[in-house]
Design a protein around this motif. Structure first.
Motif, PDB file in Angstrom:
ATOM      1  N   GLU A  84      49.458 -85.971  44.756  1.00  0.00           N
ATOM      2  CA  GLU A  84      50.237 -84.706  44.545  1.00  0.00           C
ATOM      3  C   GLU A  84      48.740 -83.539  44.603  1.00  0.00           C
ATOM      4  O   GLU A  84      48.950 -82.435  44.920  1.00  0.00           O
ATOM      5  CB  GLU A  84      50.950 -84.402  44.004  1.00  0.00           C
ATOM      6  N   LEU A  85      48.029 -83.697  43.641  1.00  0.00           N
ATOM      7  CA  LEU A  85      47.107 -83.101  43.145  1.00  0.00           C
ATOM      8  C   LEU A  85      45.997 -82.933  43.863  1.00  0.00           C
ATOM      9  O   LEU A  85      45.145 -82.129  43.763  1.00  0.00           O
ATOM     10  CB  LEU A  85      46.188 -83.836  41.306  1.00  0.00           C
ATOM     11  N   LEU A  86      45.869 -84.298  44.863  1.00  0.00           N
ATOM     12  CA  LEU A  86      44.960 -84.366  46.060  1.00  0.00           C
ATOM     13  C   LEU A  86      45.393 -83.571  47.200  1.00  0.00           C
ATOM     14  O   LEU A  86      44.894 -82.353  47.896  1.00  0.00           O
ATOM     15  CB  LEU A  86      44.578 -85.151  47.107  1.00  0.00           C
ATOM     16  N   ASP A  87      46.850 -83.055  47.169  1.00  0.00           N
ATOM     17  CA  ASP A  87      47.286 -82.274  48.185  1.00  0.00           C
ATOM     18  C   ASP A  87      47.203 -80.312  47.659  1.00  0.00           C
ATOM     19  O   ASP A  87      47.172 -79.545  48.687  1.00  0.00           O
ATOM     20  CB  ASP A  87      48.223 -82.707  48.435  1.00  0.00           C
ATOM     21  N   LEU A  88      46.843 -81.014  46.908  1.00  0.00           N
ATOM     22  CA  LEU A  88      46.734 -79.529  46.097  1.00  0.00           C
ATOM     23  C   LEU A  88      45.427 -78.927  46.153  1.00  0.00           C
ATOM     24  O   LEU A  88      45.079 -77.692  46.490  1.00  0.00           O
ATOM     25  CB  LEU A  88      47.342 -78.998  44.513  1.00  0.00           C
ATOM     26  N   CYS A  89      44.915 -79.413  45.570  1.00  0.00           N
ATOM     27  CA  CYS A  89      43.183 -80.037  46.223  1.00  0.00           C
ATOM     28  C   CYS A  89      42.848 -79.235  46.977  1.00  0.00           C
ATOM     29  O   CYS A  89      42.325 -78.245  47.735  1.00  0.00           O
ATOM     30  CB  CYS A  89      41.958 -80.552  45.861  1.00  0.00           C
ATOM     31  N   ALA A  90      43.411 -79.624  48.447  1.00  0.00           N
ATOM     32  CA  ALA A  90      43.354 -79.947  49.949  1.00  0.00           C
ATOM     33  C   ALA A  90      43.838 -78.182  50.288  1.00  0.00           C
ATOM     34  O   ALA A  90      43.513 -77.747  51.216  1.00  0.00           O
ATOM     35  CB  ALA A  90      43.389 -80.411  50.530  1.00  0.00           C
ATOM     36  N   GLY A  91      45.226 -77.397  49.470  1.00  0.00           N
ATOM     37  CA  GLY A  91      45.532 -76.107  49.965  1.00  0.00           C
ATOM     38  C   GLY A  91      44.756 -75.728  49.717  1.00  0.00           C
ATOM     39  O   GLY A  91      44.805 -73.930  49.449  1.00  0.00           O
ATOM     40  N   ILE A  92      43.407 -75.379  48.247  1.00  0.00           N
ATOM     41  CA  ILE A  92      43.113 -74.740  48.124  1.00  0.00           C
ATOM     42  C   ILE A  92      41.713 -74.258  49.004  1.00  0.00           C
ATOM     43  O   ILE A  92      40.606 -75.164  49.374  1.00  0.00           O
ATOM     44  CB  ILE A  92      42.169 -75.217  46.331  1.00  0.00           C
ATOM     45  N   HIS A  93      41.410 -72.897  48.967  1.00  0.00           N
ATOM     46  CA  HIS A  93      40.346 -72.577  50.555  1.00  0.00           C
ATOM     47  C   HIS A  93      39.713 -71.217  49.701  1.00  0.00           C
ATOM     48  O   HIS A  93      40.314 -70.491  49.696  1.00  0.00           O
ATOM     49  CB  HIS A  93      40.347 -71.914  52.148  1.00  0.00           C
ATOM     50  N   LEU A  94      38.596 -71.216  49.557  1.00  0.00           N
ATOM     51  CA  LEU A  94      37.371 -70.308  48.747  1.00  0.00           C
ATOM     52  C   LEU A  94      36.621 -69.928  49.317  1.00  0.00           C
ATOM     53  O   LEU A  94      35.810 -70.214  49.965  1.00  0.00           O
ATOM     54  CB  LEU A  94      36.676 -70.586  47.911  1.00  0.00           C
ATOM     55  N   ASP A  95      37.241 -68.604  49.857  1.00  0.00           N
ATOM     56  CA  ASP A  95      36.277 -67.611  50.925  1.00  0.00           C
ATOM     57  C   ASP A  95      34.915 -67.392  50.626  1.00  0.00           C
ATOM     58  O   ASP A  95      34.776 -67.271  49.514  1.00  0.00           O
ATOM     59  CB  ASP A  95      36.648 -66.050  51.367  1.00  0.00           C
ATOM     60  N   GLY A  96      34.252 -67.905  51.757  1.00  0.00           N
ATOM     61  CA  GLY A  96      32.552 -67.414  51.079  1.00  0.00           C
ATOM     62  C   GLY A  96      31.617 -68.551  50.144  1.00  0.00           C
ATOM     63  O   GLY A  96      30.803 -68.024  50.455  1.00  0.00           O
ATOM     64  N   LEU A  97      32.642 -69.322  50.257  1.00  0.00           N
ATOM     65  CA  LEU A  97      31.462 -70.000  49.710  1.00  0.00           C
ATOM     66  C   LEU A  97      31.167 -71.456  50.651  1.00  0.00           C
ATOM     67  O   LEU A  97      31.688 -72.225  51.054  1.00  0.00           O
ATOM     68  CB  LEU A  97      33.280 -70.911  48.213  1.00  0.00           C
ATOM     69  N   PRO A  98      30.039 -71.867  50.211  1.00  0.00           N
ATOM     70  CA  PRO A  98      29.645 -72.998  51.344  1.00  0.00           C
ATOM     71  C   PRO A  98      29.980 -74.158  50.878  1.00  0.00           C
ATOM     72  O   PRO A  98      30.702 -74.345  49.531  1.00  0.00           O
ATOM     73  CB  PRO A  98      28.221 -71.716  51.373  1.00  0.00           C
ATOM     74  N   LEU A  99      29.531 -74.684  51.571  1.00  0.00           N
ATOM     75  CA  LEU A  99      29.414 -76.748  51.244  1.00  0.00           C
ATOM     76  C   LEU A  99      28.743 -76.587  49.469  1.00  0.00           C
ATOM     77  O   LEU A  99      27.483 -75.473  49.160  1.00  0.00           O
ATOM     78  CB  LEU A  99      28.675 -77.227  51.573  1.00  0.00           C
ATOM     79  N   PRO A 100      28.465 -77.716  48.872  1.00  0.00           N
ATOM     80  CA  PRO A 100      28.147 -77.661  47.445  1.00  0.00           C
ATOM     81  C   PRO A 100      27.035 -77.899  47.562  1.00  0.00           C
ATOM     82  O   PRO A 100      26.055 -77.005  46.443  1.00  0.00           O
ATOM     83  CB  PRO A 100      28.543 -79.686  46.637  1.00  0.00           C
ATOM     84  N   PRO A 101      26.394 -77.986  48.653  1.00  0.00           N
ATOM     85  CA  PRO A 101      24.823 -78.212  48.303  1.00  0.00           C
ATOM     86  C   PRO A 101      23.874 -76.514  48.114  1.00  0.00           C
ATOM     87  O   PRO A 101      22.800 -76.723  48.155  1.00  0.00           O
ATOM     88  CB  PRO A 101      23.764 -78.865  49.226  1.00  0.00           C
ATOM     89  N   LEU A 102      24.644 -75.882  49.038  1.00  0.00           N
ATOM     90  CA  LEU A 102      24.130 -74.448  49.157  1.00  0.00           C
ATOM     91  C   LEU A 102      24.882 -73.699  48.099  1.00  0.00           C
ATOM     92  O   LEU A 102      24.510 -72.384  48.471  1.00  0.00           O
ATOM     93  CB  LEU A 102      24.810 -74.539  50.406  1.00  0.00           C
ATOM     94  N   VAL A 103      25.966 -74.135  47.597  1.00  0.00           N
ATOM     95  CA  VAL A 103      25.870 -72.300  46.499  1.00  0.00           C
ATOM     96  C   VAL A 103      24.532 -72.299  44.908  1.00  0.00           C
ATOM     97  O   VAL A 103      25.040 -73.857  45.202  1.00  0.00           O
ATOM     98  CB  VAL A 103      27.485 -72.951  46.188  1.00  0.00           C
ATOM     99  N   ARG A 104      24.671 -71.168  44.895  1.00  0.00           N
ATOM    100  CA  ARG A 104      24.129 -70.435  43.882  1.00  0.00           C
ATOM    101  C   ARG A 104      24.850 -69.538  43.432  1.00  0.00           C
ATOM    102  O   ARG A 104      25.634 -69.475  43.184  1.00  0.00           O
ATOM    103  CB  ARG A 104      22.831 -69.890  45.311  1.00  0.00           C
TER     104      ARG A 104
END
Length: 433
Positions: A11-31
């Motif tokens: 259920e936690l996995l599904d909750l996380c999959a339902g979160i979309h953070l607009d404008g946030l790139p993949l982790p290696p590109l987050v600054r």
């Protein structure tokens, strides 16, 4: 008495999959600017829930921002990316904050908010993140600066610990993609550690609590990634923050994100971190962590630091730097790096030939049965699978350890119409440069 039931991991996995953070790139590109923008948005959308504070500056003057939520008597401190090229948990923390915002009225999150005060520093080494390198702008490993405190980032973390006196810390990292679980040859996608506070690796109430939290995380994640959880080496490191925080009165839980067996590892690892953190926070909020068995932590298999490969070519004909051809396995290790380009930075996976010989004890993301095939370096000119080639000269067949994993597998062509010594290109292997 009402007994709390933990949120099921799926259920936690599904909750996380339902979160979309607009404008946030993949982790290696987050600054740092993207982290600051997310924290600013959270503060704007829920000013009564989140408090954001600048607690320091990096060597190059980038702000170190701490976000706080909850009003409970037990304080926790979470920090990520003290190594600038270990980005997974920075994004996971941003997902955690958004989850709390969206679900604050639900009983489990409401209990968390009333029982805990959570302090999170999503990006401790923004200068290293900017370069996608382990060390800070001084060239110092922040996680080996707990005693000397020559880095402003290390001084900030120490000052936070002293000011907040948290009952528990979460130290969030990424580990080498070659890390396997014990001798199972499975990738160590998530590894845990309750760091010692002395060289004898003794237990005290704080370390026992950390072991119980690790047991909770293991119970949550093992059904999702069976056999892919390891236990990090617990040798005492005199200079490290996790070990010294334990000495100073704040036990810690180390979570290391490792190799993920798919072409796109970033988001699955973010989701595993999210499930781990929410499960741990829930258990601390409702007290169920006290029922966890620390022996479960001890049962987690130890990491095997060089036991996993990205690609394993089995039983190929190989020409080394000297001598005749021989039959060997070829092991390719991979690394995620950030490359700059005309369209901006991008995350790519590079590969190098790092193992040669009998590699039967290694696991790999992909295994190729190359019996009867010849493995040689890929020539610079265009070659594609199915091409027919004349026999490559000896110097073009030489395979060297450390060379880029740009290879081709050749099969001898036999039968009418085949030229003497003709080879067919069965497989082209090419990683990013």
């Amino acid at each position: 008495m009402l007994v709390s039931v933990p949120t099921p991991p799926r259920e936690l996995l599904d909750l996380c999959a339902g979160i979309h953070l607009d404008g946030l790139p993949l982790p290696p590109l987050v600054r740092q600017p993207q982290v600051a923008a997310r924290l600013g948005r959270l503060r704007q959308e829920a000013p009564d829930l989140f408090h954001v504070e600048e607690v320091g500056r990096s060597v190059e003057g980038r702000p170190l921002q701490l976000v706080r939520f909850g009003q409970g008597p037990r304080h926790l401190l979470l920090w990520s990316q003290m190594h600038g090229d270990e980005p997974t948990a920075t994004t996971a923390l941003l997902y955690l904050l958004e989850y709390v915002r969206r679900h604050r009225e639900e009983p489990r999150v409401a209990r968390l908010l009333s029982s805990l005060t959570v302090h999170a520093l999503p990006l401790l080494n923004p200068d290293g993140a900017e370069r996608f390198q382990r060390r800070n702008a001084q060239g110092i490993d922040i996680n080996r600066d707990a005693l000397a405190l020559q880095t402003p980032e290390g001084r900030t973390l120490k000052a936070l610990r002293d000011r907040l006196q948290p009952m528990l810390g979460f130290n969030l990292h990424n580990q080498n993609w070659r890390t396997a679980v014990g001798e199972t040859r499975q990738p160590a996608s998530i590894s845990l550690l309750a760091p010692p506070f002395d060289a004898a690796r003794n237990d005290n109430p704080g370390r026992v609590l950390a072991k119980k939290v690790c047991a909770v995380i293991h119970e949550a994640l093992e059904p999702l990634i069976p056999g892919r959880m390891g236990r990090y080496d617990d040798s005492f490191e005199t200079r490290a923050f996790g070990d010294n925080l334990g000495r100073w009165g704040t036990p810690t839980v180390l979570i290391e994100s490792g190799p993920w067996p798919s072409a796109e590892p970033d988001l699955p690892l973010v989701q595993m971190n999210f499930v781990a953190l929410v499960s741990a926070l829930e258990s601390l909020a409702d007290g169920s962590v006290e029922r966890a068995d620390p022996a479960r932590y001890a049962s987690i298999p130890l990491n095997w630091g060089q036991g996993f490969l990205h690609l394993l070519i089995r039983g190929a004909q190989v020409h080394g730097e000297a001598g005749d051809a021989f039959v060997a396995d070829v092991g390719v290790a991979a690394l995620q790096v950030v490359r700059s380009g005309a369209e901006g930075p991008r995350a790519v996976v590079t590969g190098t030939v790092e193992e040669l010989g009998d590699l039967r004890v290694f696991g790999a993301q992909e295994i190729i049965d190359a019996a009867g095939l010849l493995v040689v370096p890929l020539p610079s000119e265009g070659v594609k699978e199915g091409d027919l080639l004349p026999p490559p000269p000896r110097e073009a067949r030489t395979l060297r350890l450390g060379q880029p994993a740009e290879l081709m597998l050749l099969r001898p062509v036999e039968g009418p119409g085949a030229g003497a010594g003709t080879w067919r290109v069965e497989r082209v292997i090419r990683y990013a440069r």
